[in-house]
Design a protein around this motif. Structure first.
Motif, PDB file in Angstrom:
ATOM      1  N   CYS A 122       5.203  -4.180  -0.160  1.00  0.00           N
ATOM      2  CA  CYS A 122       5.376  -3.306   0.997  1.00  0.00           C
ATOM      3  C   CYS A 122       6.249  -3.981   2.056  1.00  0.00           C
ATOM      4  CB  CYS A 122       4.026  -2.962   1.615  1.00  0.00           C
ATOM      5  SG  CYS A 122       2.867  -2.197   0.454  1.00  0.00           S
ATOM      6  N   SER A 123       6.898  -3.168   2.873  1.00  0.00           N
ATOM      7  CA  SER A 123       7.705  -3.729   3.959  1.00  0.00           C
ATOM      8  C   SER A 123       6.789  -4.495   4.899  1.00  0.00           C
ATOM      9  CB  SER A 123       8.455  -2.620   4.703  1.00  0.00           C
ATOM     10  OG  SER A 123       7.531  -1.798   5.373  1.00  0.00           O
ATOM     11  N   SER A 124       7.359  -5.456   5.596  1.00  0.00           N
ATOM     12  CA  SER A 124       6.545  -6.360   6.410  1.00  0.00           C
ATOM     13  C   SER A 124       5.820  -5.653   7.556  1.00  0.00           C
ATOM     14  CB  SER A 124       7.407  -7.485   6.968  1.00  0.00           C
ATOM     15  OG  SER A 124       8.413  -6.944   7.797  1.00  0.00           O
ATOM     16  N   GLN A 125       6.343  -4.531   8.021  1.00  0.00           N
ATOM     17  CA  GLN A 125       5.704  -3.827   9.131  1.00  0.00           C
ATOM     18  C   GLN A 125       4.490  -3.012   8.673  1.00  0.00           C
ATOM     19  OE1 GLN A 125       9.000  -3.386   8.397  1.00  0.00           O
ATOM     20  NE2 GLN A 125       9.864  -4.762   9.917  1.00  0.00           N
ATOM     21  N   SER A 126       4.322  -2.825   7.379  1.00  0.00           N
ATOM     22  CA  SER A 126       3.253  -1.962   6.890  1.00  0.00           C
ATOM     23  C   SER A 126       1.911  -2.677   6.885  1.00  0.00           C
ATOM     24  CB  SER A 126       3.577  -1.471   5.482  1.00  0.00           C
ATOM     25  OG  SER A 126       3.613  -2.562   4.599  1.00  0.00           O
ATOM     26  N   ASN A 127       0.901  -1.889   7.084  1.00  0.00           N
ATOM     27  CA  ASN A 127      -0.468  -2.377   6.974  1.00  0.00           C
ATOM     28  C   ASN A 127      -1.225  -1.319   6.187  1.00  0.00           C
ATOM     29  OD1 ASN A 127      -3.028  -3.372   7.168  1.00  0.00           O
ATOM     30  ND2 ASN A 127      -3.031  -3.548   9.399  1.00  0.00           N
ATOM     31  N   ILE A 128      -1.215  -1.448   4.862  1.00  0.00           N
ATOM     32  CA  ILE A 128      -1.818  -0.395   4.058  1.00  0.00           C
ATOM     33  C   ILE A 128      -3.331  -0.354   4.181  1.00  0.00           C
ATOM     34  CG2 ILE A 128       0.087  -0.340   2.427  1.00  0.00           C
ATOM     35  CD1 ILE A 128      -1.713  -1.715   0.415  1.00  0.00           C
ATOM     36  N   SER A 129      -3.931  -1.383   4.780  1.00  0.00           N
ATOM     37  CA  SER A 129      -5.378  -1.342   4.970  1.00  0.00           C
ATOM     38  C   SER A 129      -5.775  -0.249   5.958  1.00  0.00           C
ATOM     39  CB  SER A 129      -5.915  -2.706   5.410  1.00  0.00           C
ATOM     40  OG  SER A 129      -5.396  -3.067   6.655  1.00  0.00           O
ATOM     41  N   MET A 130      -4.783   0.309   6.660  1.00  0.00           N
ATOM     42  CA  MET A 130      -5.057   1.460   7.533  1.00  0.00           C
ATOM     43  C   MET A 130      -5.262   2.710   6.671  1.00  0.00           C
ATOM     44  SD  MET A 130      -4.701   0.214  10.676  1.00  0.00           S
ATOM     45  CE  MET A 130      -4.070   1.348  11.865  1.00  0.00           C
ATOM     46  N   VAL A 131      -4.690   2.732   5.458  1.00  0.00           N
ATOM     47  CA  VAL A 131      -4.779   3.879   4.563  1.00  0.00           C
ATOM     48  C   VAL A 131      -5.802   3.625   3.452  1.00  0.00           C
ATOM     49  CG1 VAL A 131      -3.460   5.365   2.996  1.00  0.00           C
ATOM     50  CG2 VAL A 131      -2.339   4.377   5.007  1.00  0.00           C
ATOM     51  N   PHE A 145       8.359  -9.017   3.573  1.00  0.00           N
ATOM     52  CA  PHE A 145       7.522  -8.126   2.770  1.00  0.00           C
ATOM     53  C   PHE A 145       6.115  -8.694   2.634  1.00  0.00           C
ATOM     54  CE2 PHE A 145       9.424 -11.094  -0.198  1.00  0.00           C
ATOM     55  CZ  PHE A 145       8.354 -11.464  -0.993  1.00  0.00           C
ATOM     56  N   SER A 146       5.196  -7.817   2.227  1.00  0.00           N
ATOM     57  CA  SER A 146       3.810  -8.204   1.964  1.00  0.00           C
ATOM     58  C   SER A 146       3.407  -7.673   0.603  1.00  0.00           C
ATOM     59  CB  SER A 146       2.868  -7.609   3.014  1.00  0.00           C
ATOM     60  OG  SER A 146       3.125  -8.146   4.278  1.00  0.00           O
ATOM     61  N   SER A 160       1.083   9.230   0.177  1.00  0.00           N
ATOM     62  CA  SER A 160       2.398   8.700   0.543  1.00  0.00           C
ATOM     63  C   SER A 160       2.294   7.265   1.044  1.00  0.00           C
ATOM     64  CB  SER A 160       3.015   9.578   1.626  1.00  0.00           C
ATOM     65  OG  SER A 160       4.223   9.009   2.053  1.00  0.00           O
ATOM     66  N   LEU A 161       2.891   6.393   0.287  1.00  0.00           N
ATOM     67  CA  LEU A 161       3.058   5.002   0.715  1.00  0.00           C
ATOM     68  C   LEU A 161       4.539   4.682   0.565  1.00  0.00           C
ATOM     69  CD1 LEU A 161       0.000   3.159  -0.902  1.00  0.00           C
ATOM     70  CD2 LEU A 161       0.367   3.650   1.511  1.00  0.00           C
ATOM     71  N   SER A 162       5.362   5.410   1.302  1.00  0.00           N
ATOM     72  CA  SER A 162       6.816   5.312   1.142  1.00  0.00           C
ATOM     73  C   SER A 162       7.349   3.913   1.458  1.00  0.00           C
ATOM     74  CB  SER A 162       7.514   6.353   2.016  1.00  0.00           C
ATOM     75  OG  SER A 162       7.154   6.165   3.368  1.00  0.00           O
ATOM     76  N   TRP A 163       6.596   3.126   2.197  1.00  0.00           N
ATOM     77  CA  TRP A 163       7.046   1.782   2.548  1.00  0.00           C
ATOM     78  C   TRP A 163       6.624   0.740   1.500  1.00  0.00           C
ATOM     79  CZ3 TRP A 163       3.350   4.645   5.076  1.00  0.00           C
ATOM     80  CH2 TRP A 163       2.043   4.187   4.981  1.00  0.00           C
ATOM     81  N   CYS A 164       6.032   1.213   0.378  1.00  0.00           N
ATOM     82  CA  CYS A 164       5.566   0.305  -0.670  1.00  0.00           C
ATOM     83  C   CYS A 164       6.122   0.707  -2.037  1.00  0.00           C
ATOM     84  CB  CYS A 164       4.042   0.332  -0.764  1.00  0.00           C
ATOM     85  SG  CYS A 164       3.191  -0.234   0.725  1.00  0.00           S
ATOM     86  N   VAL A 165       6.267  -0.299  -2.899  1.00  0.00           N
ATOM     87  CA  VAL A 165       6.693  -0.095  -4.278  1.00  0.00           C
ATOM     88  C   VAL A 165       5.608  -0.698  -5.161  1.00  0.00           C
ATOM     89  CG1 VAL A 165       8.419  -0.702  -6.026  1.00  0.00           C
ATOM     90  CG2 VAL A 165       9.131  -0.216  -3.671  1.00  0.00           C
ATOM     91  N   GLU A 166       5.177   0.064  -6.166  1.00  0.00           N
ATOM     92  CA  GLU A 166       4.175  -0.460  -7.087  1.00  0.00           C
ATOM     93  C   GLU A 166       4.794  -1.571  -7.923  1.00  0.00           C
ATOM     94  OE1 GLU A 166       1.657   1.126 -10.834  1.00  0.00           O
ATOM     95  OE2 GLU A 166       1.635   2.445  -9.068  1.00  0.00           O
ATOM     96  N   LYS A 167       4.170  -2.746  -7.887  1.00  0.00           N
ATOM     97  CA  LYS A 167       4.685  -3.916  -8.591  1.00  0.00           C
ATOM     98  C   LYS A 167       4.040  -4.060  -9.966  1.00  0.00           C
ATOM     99  CE  LYS A 167       5.705  -8.711  -7.362  1.00  0.00           C
ATOM    100  NZ  LYS A 167       7.095  -8.669  -7.693  1.00  0.00           N
ATOM    101  N   ALA A 168       2.720  -3.854 -10.055  1.00  0.00           N
ATOM    102  CA  ALA A 168       2.014  -4.030 -11.327  1.00  0.00           C
ATOM    103  C   ALA A 168       0.622  -3.426 -11.249  1.00  0.00           C
ATOM    104  CB  ALA A 168       1.909  -5.514 -11.665  1.00  0.00           C
TER     105      ALA A 168
END
Length: 194
Positions: A122-131, A145-146, A160-168
């Motif tokens: 995810c981009s460094s500004q994202s905090n997916i723990s909010m979602v 990135f994080s 929608s997690l447009s600021w993230c890419v699934e890695k694995a």
């Protein structure tokens, strides 16, 4: 253990080891007993599928107990709990080792609590723990990135997690089924060799 059972155990152990006494050894603070063995254990002591090594750590002391998995490489043994047949292993960055591929093929070990996770970049500004309830892996993240881990049972791919890419998508051996958001070590179990 009552005295009669103890004497039987000692007698049986001597028979099984061709009369040689198998000493309980240690490396650092890890006790090494059957089925585990160190390279300098008598040949008849322990099981070759449970080989450990003792490496020099801080202050030039033999204090790091290491286990090698044929495909996944070396891990530091933090503890062996013989009463429940659990092996606790660590690494400076467990998530990285999981991403590289953690395989137990050809070993007697298996994870008692496997859980599938989605790893996201995810981009460094994202905090997916909010979602989502997730774990930020600081050992894999940087300013730009994080890397996050989310248990698949908590993940909705249509959100929608447009600021993230699934890695694995990775199976993570958890310490405890109630500790889904703690991946700093790995717990494995084994069946006693016959």
């Amino acid at each position: 253990m009552d005295p009669l059972n103890f004497l039987f155990f000692v007698f049986l152990r001597q028979i099984l080891t061709n009369g040689e006494i198998c000493p309980v050894l240690s490396c650092g603070n890890v006790i090494v007993d059957f089925p585990f063995r160190l390279p300098y254990s008598p040949h008849c002591c322990g099981n070759p599928n449970f080989n450990l090594s003792c490496r020099i750590g801080q202050h030039n002391l033999l204090d790091q107990t290491i286990i090698n998995f044929p495909i996944s490489g070396d891990f530091r043994v933090h503890a062996i709990i013989y009463s429940t047949a659990k092996l606790l292993i660590t690494d400076p960055c467990i998530p990285k080792r999981l991403l590289q591929g953690f395989h137990l093929s050809g070993t007697p070990f298996h994870p008692p609590y496997p859980e599938t996770y989605i790893f996201l970049n995810c981009s460094s500004q994202s905090n997916i723990s909010m979602v989502y309830p997730g774990i930020r892996f600081s050992c894999l993240s940087c300013i730009n990135f994080s890397i996050w881990g989310i248990p698949t049972i908590d993940y909705n791919p249509s959100s929608s997690l447009s600021w993230c890419v699934e890695k694995a998508k990775i199976i993570v051996p958890l310490r405890n089924p109630n500790h889904r958001y703690f991946i700093d070590d790995i717990v494995l179990t084994w069946k006693q060799p016959g």
